[in-house]
Design an enzyme around this catalytic site. Sequence first.
Site, PDB file in Angstrom:
ATOM      1  N   ASP A 200      19.507  49.999  24.539  1.00 48.91           N
ATOM      2  CA  ASP A 200      20.690  50.137  23.616  1.00 48.91           C
ATOM      3  C   ASP A 200      20.851  51.692  23.999  1.00 48.91           C
ATOM      4  O   ASP A 200      20.340  51.903  24.734  1.00 48.91           O
ATOM      5  CB  ASP A 200      19.794  50.362  22.300  1.00 48.91           C
ATOM      6  CG  ASP A 200      20.695  50.311  20.962  1.00 48.91           C
ATOM      7  OD1 ASP A 200      22.349  49.590  21.362  1.00 48.91           O
ATOM      8  OD2 ASP A 200      20.932  50.961  20.251  1.00 48.91           O
TER       9      ASP A 200
ATOM     10  N   ASP B 107      16.993  51.995  18.850  1.00 48.13           N
ATOM     11  CA  ASP B 107      16.603  52.455  17.402  1.00 48.13           C
ATOM     12  C   ASP B 107      17.134  51.665  16.444  1.00 48.13           C
ATOM     13  O   ASP B 107      16.944  52.458  14.775  1.00 48.13           O
ATOM     14  CB  ASP B 107      17.404  54.063  17.486  1.00 48.13           C
ATOM     15  CG  ASP B 107      19.120  53.697  17.566  1.00 48.13           C
ATOM     16  OD1 ASP B 107      19.239  52.420  17.461  1.00 48.13           O
ATOM     17  OD2 ASP B 107      19.748  54.841  17.768  1.00 48.13           O
TER      18      ASP B 107
ATOM     19  N   ASP C 267      17.267  46.036  17.193  1.00 42.50           N
ATOM     20  CA  ASP C 267      16.850  46.042  18.107  1.00 42.50           C
ATOM     21  C   ASP C 267      15.364  45.791  17.397  1.00 42.50           C
ATOM     22  O   ASP C 267      14.331  44.801  18.482  1.00 42.50           O
ATOM     23  CB  ASP C 267      16.486  47.705  18.635  1.00 42.50           C
ATOM     24  CG  ASP C 267      18.258  47.824  18.678  1.00 42.50           C
ATOM     25  OD1 ASP C 267      18.952  47.467  19.515  1.00 42.50           O
ATOM     26  OD2 ASP C 267      18.344  49.269  18.537  1.00 42.50           O
TER      27      ASP C 267
END
Length: 919
Positions: free
Chosen positions: A339, A658, A662
Site C-alpha cells: 500500500d 495499514d 487492505d
Amino acid sequence: MSDTNHPGNPSPAPAPWHACTAQQALQALQSTDQGLSSGQVDEGLARHGPNQLVAAEPPGLWRRVAMQFHNLLIYVLMAASVTTALVGHWLDAGVIMAVVLLNVAIGVLQEGKAEKALQAIRHLLAPHAMVLRDGHLVEIDAAGLVPGDVVQLASGDSVPADVRLLVNHGLRVDESALTGESVPVDKSLDPVAPAAALGDRLCLAFAGTLVTQGQARAVVVATGSHTEMGRIGRLLEAVETGTTPLLRNMAQLARWITLAVMAAAALLFAFGTLVRGMPAVEMFLTAVSLAVAAIPEGLPAIMTITLAIGVQRMAARHAVVRRLPAVETLGSVTVICSDKTGTLTRNQMTVQQVVLADQFIDVEGVGYAPDGHLREGGRRLMAGELFRESPALLALAEAAALCNDASLQQRPEAGIGQAPASNGVSWQLTGDPTEGALLCLAMKAGIDPVELRVEHPRLQAIPFESEHRFMATAHARAGGHQVLLKGAPESVLVRCSHQLLHSGQEVPLDVQHWNAAVEEQARSGRRVLALARGQLGDGQALNHQTVSQGLTLLGLVGIIDPPRDEAIAAVAQCRAAGIRVKMITGDHGTTASAIAGQLGMGEALRAVTGPEIEAMDDEALRQVVQDTDVFARASPEHKLRLVQALQARGEVVAMTGDGVNDAPALKQADVGVAMGQKGTEAAKQAGAIVLADDNFASIAHAVEEGRTVYDNLRKTVVFLLPINGGESLSLLAAVLFGLALPVLPAQILWVNMVSSVALAMVLAFEPTEPDVMKRRPRPATQAMLSSFVLWRIFLVSTLFLIGIFGIYRWALSMGSPIEEARTMAVNTLVAMEIFYLFSVRYLKAPSFTWRGVQGTPRVLLAVAGVLVLQALFTYAPFMQTLFNTRSLDLVQLSLCATAGVAVLLVLELEKTLLRHFRR
C-alpha cells in the site's frame, strides 16, 4: 447498490446509491428528511438486525492442540508407541509418547492462531449516532440504526453507517483506512457515475470513516454487514489461509522420511523372520527400533524453536510476528505488494514546491517538522531576508499561516501521528493535513504562526465548502482589512485579476502561465493549492460576492505525501535481492505513479486503475500483473484479486498495508504485513506480521531474517538426518549379520531428543551469511533435500555407521559386556555429533579457522551441556537402571572421542575436494 431499503415496502432504487439524487434515495428507502418513526425503526430492526458485524469464533484450545498432532512424523511415532505398548514394552512406549507430547506442547505454546480480524472491523463502527426520530434529533447507540434513518454528522464524528448525503456544509471525511486516499475527501451532494470507484463516490460517507471538517445531514443506506466495512468482513471470511513454502517443504520431507522408514522397517521385519528365522515379536521390536532411529523426532520441535528465535530477532528489528511460519516465508518472497499511504509514504502532507509568477521555490524537509530550507535554483533563501529576497514568497507564507485552521505543537517525544525533528523534539498536528503542510511551510519561511495570528487577528471567515472549493479570511492590517484566500486553482484563478512578482510588484494575471504550472505540478503527483489576497473596504462584509473578483494571486503550492527516505533504500535493497515491489493503492493514478518514480520503482510508470481491473477477467489480470508495478484507485476486491493473480503465476507474495481496505489482501497473501502504529486493528489482525515502526525498510530486514531462518533450518536438517541415518544403518547391519542391536530404542531416543536437539538448537542462532541479500529468492517448489544435501546425508550416515558399529564390535571383541559395548556405541555417537556440529556450521566453507574452531558462545555452551548430560547417562546409577548403561574408563572415552575427530577430518577433506573441483 446495497439491498438494504426501508423496512416497510421499499421501492428498489433506480441506480446504485451513489448514482441517485438525495430525493431518489429517500424515495427508495421510503423515508423523509425528517427521518423515521419509532414504528418504522422497529420494523427495520426486525428485518435487518442491529447495525453490527457478526463476530467469528476463533479456534478453541483443543482444536489448536489437535492441529499439532496433524503431522505425518507424529502419526508414525504414535503408532510405534501404541504397538510397542501392546507387546508389553511400556518404558519404550512411554518414552516415544513423551516425545510426541513434547512436540505438541511446543507447537501450542509458540503459535497463537486466533482470528480476530472480524471483531476488529466490528469495533470500527461508531458506538453512538445523532439521528432524527419522530422529527426530533436524539443520540442513540449506533447499533440501533436502520436503513432510512436520517443522521447528523459533525467534525470529529465517526460515520455510524453507510450514508447518502442530503445536506452538506463543507464536509470532509478521512477515508484513508478504507480507500487509501492520502488526504481527507471533500464531499458533495451531486450523484456520480454508477461505475465510480469507491474513493470517487463523493455523495456517500462510509461506516467507520472519520469526519475531519464541516457538517452534514444524511440518510442511512446500509447497516451492519451490508456496509462497505461489512463487505470487507465477508471478504475476510471467504479468504482461506494457505500453506507456506516451509510447511510444504517440511510436509514433503516428512512424506519421504515416512515412506523410506516404513519400507525399510517392513523389509527388515521380512528379512529377519523369513531369512534369519528370528521370532516375530523380536523382529517387530527391532523394526520399531529402526523407525525410532530413522525418524528425526526432534525435527518438528527444532523447526518450531528455530522459527521462534527468528521471531525474537525480527522483534528486535521492529517486526512482530503473529504466525510462526511467516518468519521463513519472508525469505522466499518474490513480490512485495505494498500500500502507498502510510507504508511507502510518511502519511504526512508536505509542501515540496512553491510556484510564484517568476520564481520556482523548492522546499526541503518532509513531514510536519519545520526542518529544511527554501531554495531558488539551488540558491538557499535565508528566512530572515525574504522581505528583501522574495517579498512575494513571504506574503504567500503569511497567507498560508493566517488562512488556516490547523495548529502544530511541539512534543518531547515522537509518537503516533507525530513528526520527529532532527533536534529531538516532535511536532503534532491538530487539524487538516493539508493545512498542517502550509503551517510547516510558513515556519520554514521564518514565521511564527501563533505570533502572526496575534499580530493580525482574524475578523471574518468563509469556511471551506466543496461547492466553492476555497476558504477565505479577513485580517486587521495597517491601512485596512486584508482578505486572504486559498483553495483549488480553478476556484482561485477566476477571482484574480493580478499576480505578484517575487519582487512584490503587482502585474496583470497571466492565466496561461498558471494553467501550465498547475498541470506540471499534477504530473509530479502533487496536490495543488492557490493562494491570493485582496482588500476589504471600510464596513464591507466578507462574503462570496466580495471575493468574486479583483484579487491578486500570490502563487501555487505543490503538496504531496512524500516517500520515506528509508523506503527508497529498502526498495533498492529488495530489487537487488531479486524481489519485485508493486504499489497497490486507493489513491489517484498520477500521484501513485509519481511516488513510485521517487521510490526508484522505475521511470514513467503507468498505473492500472480499479475500473480497468474490474473490466479484466482472471486470465487477463494474470498477464497484466506481471508487467505492471503500479495499481491505483484499487478497492479491497481489486487488491485481493491482484494478490491471487500473482499467486496463480507461482509468485510468493507479501502484502503490506495499514487500512481496513487492505485486510482481505493481507490475509490472502503468503505473508501479510500490517503497520503497527497507524494501521487499523483489522489490518493488524489480518496480517501475519506487524511492523512496530510502520517502516517499509523493516520489511527488507525481515526478509533478511527470513532467509537466515531457512539457512539455519537447512543446516539443522543436514545435521539431524545423517545422525538418524547412521543409527538406522547400524540397526540394519546388526540384523543383516545376525548380531544383537548396538543401540537400544530407548538409548536412541535419548540421543535424538537430548544431545541431538541440544546441539541442533544452537544452529538456530547462527548469524546471517554475508551474501544473503544478494541471492535470488529461493523457488517455492525447491525441495530442502537438494542433491548436495542428499550426498552429505549419505556420506555422514556412512561415517556414523562405521563409527557406531566399529566401536561396538571392538568393545565386544575386547570382552566387554554387551551393556558396556552399547554404552560405548552411544558415547561414540554423541562424540561424532559434537564434532559434526563444528563442520555443519559451514556446509561448504572450511571449519579449520579460528572462528570455526572457536564457535559461538552458544555452541560451546551446548557442547558443555551435552557432555554433562552424557556423563549422567553413563555414570549416574538411576540413568544406568533406566537406559541399561555401564560406566566407562578414560581409555574407552578417548576411543569414542577419536571417532568424532575422524568424522571432522573426513568431512573437511570432502569440502576441500568439492571446492577444488568446482573451480
